[in-house]
Design an enzyme around this catalytic site. Structure first.
Site, PDB file in Angstrom:
ATOM      1  N   GLU A  20       0.855  -1.179   0.000  1.00 22.69           N
ATOM      2  CA  GLU A  20       0.000   0.000   0.000  1.00 22.69           C
ATOM      3  C   GLU A  20       0.897   1.237   0.000  1.00 22.69           C
ATOM      4  O   GLU A  20       1.760   1.384   0.870  1.00 22.69           O
ATOM      5  CB  GLU A  20      -0.914   0.032   1.224  1.00 22.69           C
ATOM      6  CG  GLU A  20      -2.074  -0.941   1.144  1.00 22.69           C
ATOM      7  CD  GLU A  20      -3.055  -0.777   2.289  1.00 22.69           C
ATOM      8  OE1 GLU A  20      -2.782   0.044   3.203  1.00 22.69           O
ATOM      9  OE2 GLU A  20      -4.083  -1.467   2.297  1.00 22.69           O
ATOM     10  N   ASP A  37      -5.804   9.535   9.373  1.00 24.04           N
ATOM     11  CA  ASP A  37      -4.470   9.115   9.781  1.00 24.04           C
ATOM     12  C   ASP A  37      -4.056   9.756  11.093  1.00 24.04           C
ATOM     13  O   ASP A  37      -4.359  10.918  11.364  1.00 24.04           O
ATOM     14  CB  ASP A  37      -3.451   9.475   8.692  1.00 24.04           C
ATOM     15  CG  ASP A  37      -3.688   8.703   7.408  1.00 24.04           C
ATOM     16  OD1 ASP A  37      -3.869   7.480   7.508  1.00 24.04           O
ATOM     17  OD2 ASP A  37      -3.701   9.318   6.331  1.00 24.04           O
TER      18      ASP A  37
END
Length: 277
Positions: free
Chosen positions: A49, A60
């Site tokens: 990824e 995040d």
């Protein structure tokens, strides 16, 4: 069959579990991104990824936010990220690569142009955090037209209806967020993950990778016992933060090799998978 689907088919045939590391494109520096990708592949990554830097990474945590900020300061965005993948593909035609990021850079480029450029670069899957499945069936179809798997998130709070919607459009694998909150959070509860996965598998045969809260070989091994794959990101970014650039590639390869070894110590899973309803 896409590269991702082929990789998971091979894993399932031998009862193995997948390992999906995440890094942010351009971190710690643009010239290290492709060498780090190759190191991850050597260490046993089944899928890589690659995070696309974006100025408002709402899902995040602070570790990946810092990585994104470092990359942006060095001029890395979606165009440069696609360039890294194209460079990686010159010497690795087998390891699947998934772009992970947010809608804004794609919308600025244009969905149609993005799909074409992603395919040309050698992208195998795309996970857009803020594309809800009920609003992007056309995007998912466009991805499939270019032989790119559209990947979606599910969480502990996902309802049965939400799971069904994701199952309708997802391909490659589904990313199950093991915790409520942002990347890098702690308090991984493998029992809760194990309880949720059958509810997802009742709707789809698409493999389920589990991420968030996986910190080391032991936690990766515990998750791999119940999931089809383990996704690990923040821990890798921390390794890069704490390692001088000249040693970054070797440090990441060593870290992932240990995790790969722990996952492979699990007895093969030969349980037949029921077809989804």
């Amino acid at each position: 069959m896409s590269r991702i689907q082929g990789r998971f088919a091979a894993l399932r045939a031998r009862g193995g579990k997948g390992l999906i590391p995440y890094i942010a494109a351009g971190d710690p520096s643009p010239d290290l991104t492709v060498p780090i990708m190759h190191a991850l592949a050597r260490a046993g990554a089944d899928v890589i990824e690659l995070g696309v830097p974006f100025s408002d990474p709402m899902a995040d945590g602070p570790v990946i936010q810092r990585a994104t900020e470092r990359a942006i300061r060095q001029g890395v965005g979606l165009k440069q990220t696609l360039g890294f993948v194209a460079e990686f593909r010159k010497t690795d035609a087998m390891t699947p690569v998934v772009l992970m990021g947010y809608a804004n850079p794609i919308e600025r480029m244009g969905r149609t142009q993005f799909a074409a450029q992603a395919a040309a670069a050698g992208i195998d899957g795309v996970l857009v955090v803020d594309y809800p499945p009920e609003e992007c069936e056309e995007f998912a179809a466009d991805m499939r037209t270019h032989e790119i798997d559209p990947i979606f998130l599910l969480a502990p709070t996902s309802t049965d209806d939400r799971i069904a919607r994701v199952a309708k459009v997802a391909a490659g694998y589904i990313y199950y967020v093991s915790l409520k909150g942002i990347t890098g959070a702690g308090h991984l509860d493998v029992g809760s993950v194990a309880a949720k996965l059958p509810l997802i598998r009742a709707h789809t045969d698409v493999p389920v990778g589990v991420g968030f809260g996986i910190r080391d070989a032991a936690s990766a091994q515990a998750v791999a016992r119940v999931a089809d794959a383990v996704v690990i990101g923040s821990r890798i970014i921390q390794e890069l933060e704490n390692t001088p650039p000249g040693h970054a590639v070797a440090a990441v390869e060593h870290l992932l090799t240990d995790i790969r070894r722990a996952i492979d110590e699990i007895a093969p899973d030969t349980t037949p998978r029921k077809e989804a309803a």
